[in-house]
Design an enzyme around this catalytic site. Structure first.
Site, PDB file in Angstrom:
ATOM      1  CG  ASP A  29      -1.798   1.223   1.291  1.00  0.00           C
ATOM      2  OD1 ASP A  29      -2.664   1.371   0.416  1.00  0.00           O
ATOM      3  OD2 ASP A  29      -1.607   2.041   2.209  1.00  0.00           O
TER       4      ASP A  29
ATOM      5  CB  THR B  49      -1.174   6.689  -2.165  1.00  0.00           C
ATOM      6  OG1 THR B  49      -1.242   5.262  -1.993  1.00  0.00           O
ATOM      7  CG2 THR B  49      -2.225   7.321  -1.283  1.00  0.00           C
ATOM      8  CB  THR B  50       1.061   3.380  -5.730  1.00  0.00           C
ATOM      9  OG1 THR B  50       1.059   2.786  -4.429  1.00  0.00           O
ATOM     10  CG2 THR B  50       2.282   2.897  -6.493  1.00  0.00           C
TER      11      THR B  50
ATOM     12  CG  ASP C 145      -6.245   1.172  -0.235  1.00  0.00           C
ATOM     13  OD1 ASP C 145      -6.207   2.171   0.506  1.00  0.00           O
ATOM     14  OD2 ASP C 145      -5.223   0.573  -0.622  1.00  0.00           O
TER      15      ASP C 145
END
Length: 547
Positions: free
Chosen positions: A61, A94-95, A384
């Site tokens: 994550d 986010t990544t 998520d």
């Protein structure tokens, strides 16, 4: 004196100017993007993070990785903050934010090396971001059924340690999000995840109401109450501390006994107010005196103390109880109701269930797993999934995943770039090129043939914009039929955040910092300082002479 240099910065100040500062910041951003890039997609790898206390976190994550890493370089920290804001707003992506920002900066560096002015690059990227958002809204499709929400949840959880149970977990996530929906919105803060080690992930379930990680104050208190009348208080049922300046003169045993009786009576009066309200279950955010516990037990009231603020808010949402900050205000009309409140034990974990609530707007998912590491990892995946499902419920629009929407953006942005005059066109074309990083990374992480698959994907998009990459089979397929769907809001937020972060970094042409800020521990064995960057020659403390 005319040739005497003038120093306006204190000794030891580090200063990196113009291209040196820009290169340093771009390099740091690319390094951070490289760290998290391998975690992207269903075939992404995990990272093992060990903190200073030796606690181990295994995750892919992006938000968790960046929050656990101790990043010193200022520009990299700015990217981390951008990713955290993405997590707060939409719960996922986010990544992607960091990977896209890193690629944008890499393409910007190529333009700068070709002599394009920074202001032109920034303007081109900004226009391209606005156009990309407009294009995404144009290719989005409606998400107005439960099955689509489930596909969104499954896509979000893919590759995050929950693949073998993602269908079951997606059902729990969608059901929980729909249960708390109000006015077309689902506030996921009203859903808590209780992790219980033991059994398998498939044994996870959605509670009928709220679950809190608390047991009643005393084993002698009731553990199972039907038709519960619930009071929630932010008021201690204990004696207030005597002021340190106060003085009590007791001259006889009778006076001492009277003093103790007065204290006891004060406690009894507080408990009587709870009893008189008609409550048979009490949740208190503050402390409860031992004597008060005794009287509450005698009254048959199931009592909990030091309950977390977040749990109190969820109890209020589920039962309709109103938080009381002064015990004098506690009355029957402030009580909430639940058909059943009981204590249950799952393995060595005692949990209190508040069930059979009328139209509850809060809920709990009890997550099972073989070990603590398993439940922690899957809990992050569920977080998520909850974020993207809530975003989809509110927005009502989704995009096709598997790299399909990115390749479509690349194609349309290139067409748009050809219509723009001047050097800004070069920046827009590089922006479009940068967006290829998402499908390319998905393919790379799956260990597939990047060049051929990306070429096949581009060719297929001449016929349909629903075609994406199935990383499990190594083929380009219709992603809508495959059920790979992402929320529109997550993708838009990711592009806007990445564009804003890259623009902010590109506009920095000077870095001035105390030596301790960038070089607190001195160079390491490789010659790099604490920021991860090699020392820049000729950039010591002080400004150049002012002529």
């Amino acid at each position: 004196m005319a040739n005497q240099p003038i120093f306006i910065l204190p000794e030891g100040t580090e200063r990196y100017s113009k291209r040196d500062a820009l290169r340093m910041n771009i390099t740091a951003a690319k390094v951070l993007a490289g760290i998290v890039r391998t975690t992207l997609g269903p075939k992404g790898m995990d990272k093992m993070l060990v903190n200073s206390l030796g606690d181990v976190t295994v995750t892919n994550d992006g938000a968790t990785i960046m929050s656990e890493m101790d990043i010193a370089q200022p520009a990299a920290r700015m990217l981390v903050e951008t990713a955290k804001k993405q997590e707060e707003i939409v719960g996922d992506g986010t990544t992607s934010v960091v990977v896209i920002a890193g690629e944008l900066l890499s393409k910007a560096e190529e333009l700068l090396d070709d002599g394009i002015a920074t202001s032109v690059v920034v303007k081109g990227f900004r226009n391209a971001t606005e156009k990309a958002v407009e294009l995404l809204q144009g290719i989005a499709i409606d998400a107005d059924d439960k099955e689509t929400l489930k596909k969104v949840a499954v896509t979000a959880m893919s590759g995050k340690g929950s693949d073998y149970a993602k269908e079951h977990l997606a059902d729990l996530v969608v059901e929980a999000a729909l249960r708390i929906e109000e006015d077309g919105k689902s506030d996921i803060e009203n859903i808590n995840i209780q992790r219980v080690s033991g059994d398998s992930v498939e044994d996870s379930f959605l509670a009928e109401g709220i679950v809190i990680d608390k047991a009643p104050l005393s084993k002698a208190m009731p553990k199972d109450i039907k038709n519960a009348k619930i009071a929630i208080m932010k008021y201690p049922i204990e004696l207030k501390d005597i002021n340190t300046d106060a003085k009590i003169d007791i001259t006889s045993p009778d006076q001492f006994e009277m003093f103790l009786k007065n204290e006891e009576q004060m406690i009894r009066d507080l408990v009587d107010k709870v009893v008189d309200s008609g409550a048979n279950v009490l949740f208190c955010q503050k402390g409860i005196d031992d004597m008060a516990e005794h009287y509450l037990k005698k009254a048959g009231i199931m009592t909990f103390k030091r309950v977390k603020k977040s749990d109190m808010e969820r109890i209020a949402k589920a039962t309709g109880a109103k938080l009381v900050t002064d015990i004098e205000d506690l009355s029957e009309d402030k009580l909430g109701s639940a058909g059943h409140v009981y204590l249950d034990k799952l393995f060595d974990h005692e949990l209190t269930f508040i069930e059979e609530c009328e139209n509850p707007k809060a809920s709990s998912i009890v997550l099972r797993g073989s070990t603590r590491y398993v439940t922690e990892q899957i809990s992050r995946a569920i977080d998520d999934a909850l974020g993207v499902v809530a975003a989809t419920i509110e927005e009502g629009k989704v995009l096709i995943g598997g790299g399909a929407c990115e390749i479509d953006l690349v194609k349309q942005l290139r067409d748009y770039g050809e219509t723009v005059n001047g050097r800004e066109q070069l920046a827009i074309l590089k922006y479009a090129e940068a967006l290829e990083v998402i499908p390319r990374t998905l393919v790379e992480n799956a260990g597939l043939d990047t060049i051929n698959l990306i070429a096949d994907l581009k060719a297929a998009h001449e016929e349909s914009n629903l075609i994406g990459i199935n990383v499990f089979t190594g083929e380009v397929v219709d992603m809508k039929e495959a059920g790979v769907i992402e929320p529109l809001r997550v993708k838009i937020q990711a592009l806007q955040s990445a564009g804003a972060a890259s623009e902010m970094i590109l506009r920095i042409d000077d870095m001035i910092a105390a030596r301790n800020a960038l070089n607190s521990t001195g160079p390491d064995e490789s010659g790099n300082d604490a920021s991860g960057m090699p020392p820049m020659p000729g950039m010591g403390g002080g400004m150049p002479p002012m002529m």
